[in-house]
Design an enzyme around this catalytic site. Sequence first.
Site, PDB file in Angstrom:
ATOM      1  CG  ASP A 152     -12.001  -9.185  -1.798  1.00 22.68           C
ATOM      2  OD1 ASP A 152     -11.553 -10.053  -2.570  1.00 22.68           O
ATOM      3  OD2 ASP A 152     -12.808  -9.451  -0.882  1.00 22.68           O
ATOM      4  NE  ARG A 190     -24.951  20.538  13.206  1.00 19.83           N
ATOM      5  CZ  ARG A 190     -24.352  21.688  12.938  1.00 19.83           C
ATOM      6  NH1 ARG A 190     -23.260  22.034  13.595  1.00 19.83           N
ATOM      7  NH2 ARG A 190     -24.823  22.485  11.986  1.00 19.83           N
ATOM      8  CG  ASP A 201     -23.325   8.863  11.433  1.00 21.47           C
ATOM      9  OD1 ASP A 201     -23.929   9.895  11.790  1.00 21.47           O
ATOM     10  OD2 ASP A 201     -22.634   8.174  12.208  1.00 21.47           O
ATOM     11  CB  SER A 255     -24.266  -3.433   2.810  1.00 20.04           C
ATOM     12  OG  SER A 255     -25.623  -3.658   3.125  1.00 20.04           O
ATOM     13  CB  SER A 297     -19.678  -3.233   8.499  1.00 20.75           C
ATOM     14  OG  SER A 297     -18.671  -4.090   8.046  1.00 20.75           O
ATOM     15  CD  GLN A 322     -11.023   0.228  -4.662  1.00 20.44           C
ATOM     16  OE1 GLN A 322     -11.472   0.229  -5.803  1.00 20.44           O
ATOM     17  NE2 GLN A 322     -10.217  -0.734  -4.231  1.00 20.44           N
TER      18      GLN A 322
END
Length: 282
Positions: free
Chosen positions: A62, A147, A166, A180, A182, A236
């Site tokens: 992929d 942070r 994050d 997304s 995950s 990438q």
Amino acid sequence: MKHLSLFINTSKPKAVEISESLIDWLEKKDFKVKNRFAVEELKDIELDLMNSVEFAICLGGDGTLLSVARKLAPLNIPILGINVGHVGFLTEIELKDLFRDLEFFKTGKFFLDKRMMIEAFVKRGDKVLSSFLALNDVVITKGPFARLIRIKATSNNSYIDTYPADGLIISTPTGSTAYSLSAGGPIVSPNMELLILTPICPHTLQNRSIVVSKDDIIKVQVFAEHQEIMLTIDGQEGFKLMPFDEVIIKKSEYYTNLIRIKNRSFFDLLRMKLKEPNGKSY
């Protein structure tokens, strides 16, 4: 005679190994392999080399297909992916079925699967520093040791929220089964056209994914006390952001056209690909 370009992920020994027999087969079947490229060379490839090319074939996974899709999108060249990777949501042909499935390609027994793409622009003050094209997603994220950051998001200038997190993923339907997913985002049928905003590890109980129209223009501004902030494209390409930079994301005028041979639904693919090692579906 049909002209095509072949893109090979040379970091995968199996892709290199199979490429010669693939070229031999194609040329015996009245295809002209006009050029062949290592995917690692994509940035340096001139698009005028694709003149008269009707198809592109990718040997890889992929990730290989994502790289080729971003490069070829302005030319509207259909792409056939041959999976030499692992999951293979985007690639169509598995190595074990290679030459059998290529017979369908040869006889024109295939259809095109049109996939929406997005564009991202980085603004610093009044200046646009860079622009990017993505098939899966655009991600704003903190560095590995930094942070958390605060990310202010708007849609068509309407304030959505400020995420202490994050990072933030802005995904296409194609990318809904990538990063997304995950991060807890929804699975969306890839034939839809919309944008998905999914925060990464939000430091609040309230933040969830938000789905907006394909016509919405998303603006994201980053607030942080450090300078370890990255924009990544399809996982990438990368661009280092500074505090208060603005990233603008919108639907692209370009599409990726994937060549499909197998008569299987998106849900068939989901069940097949999202399985535990023992074969049990999630």
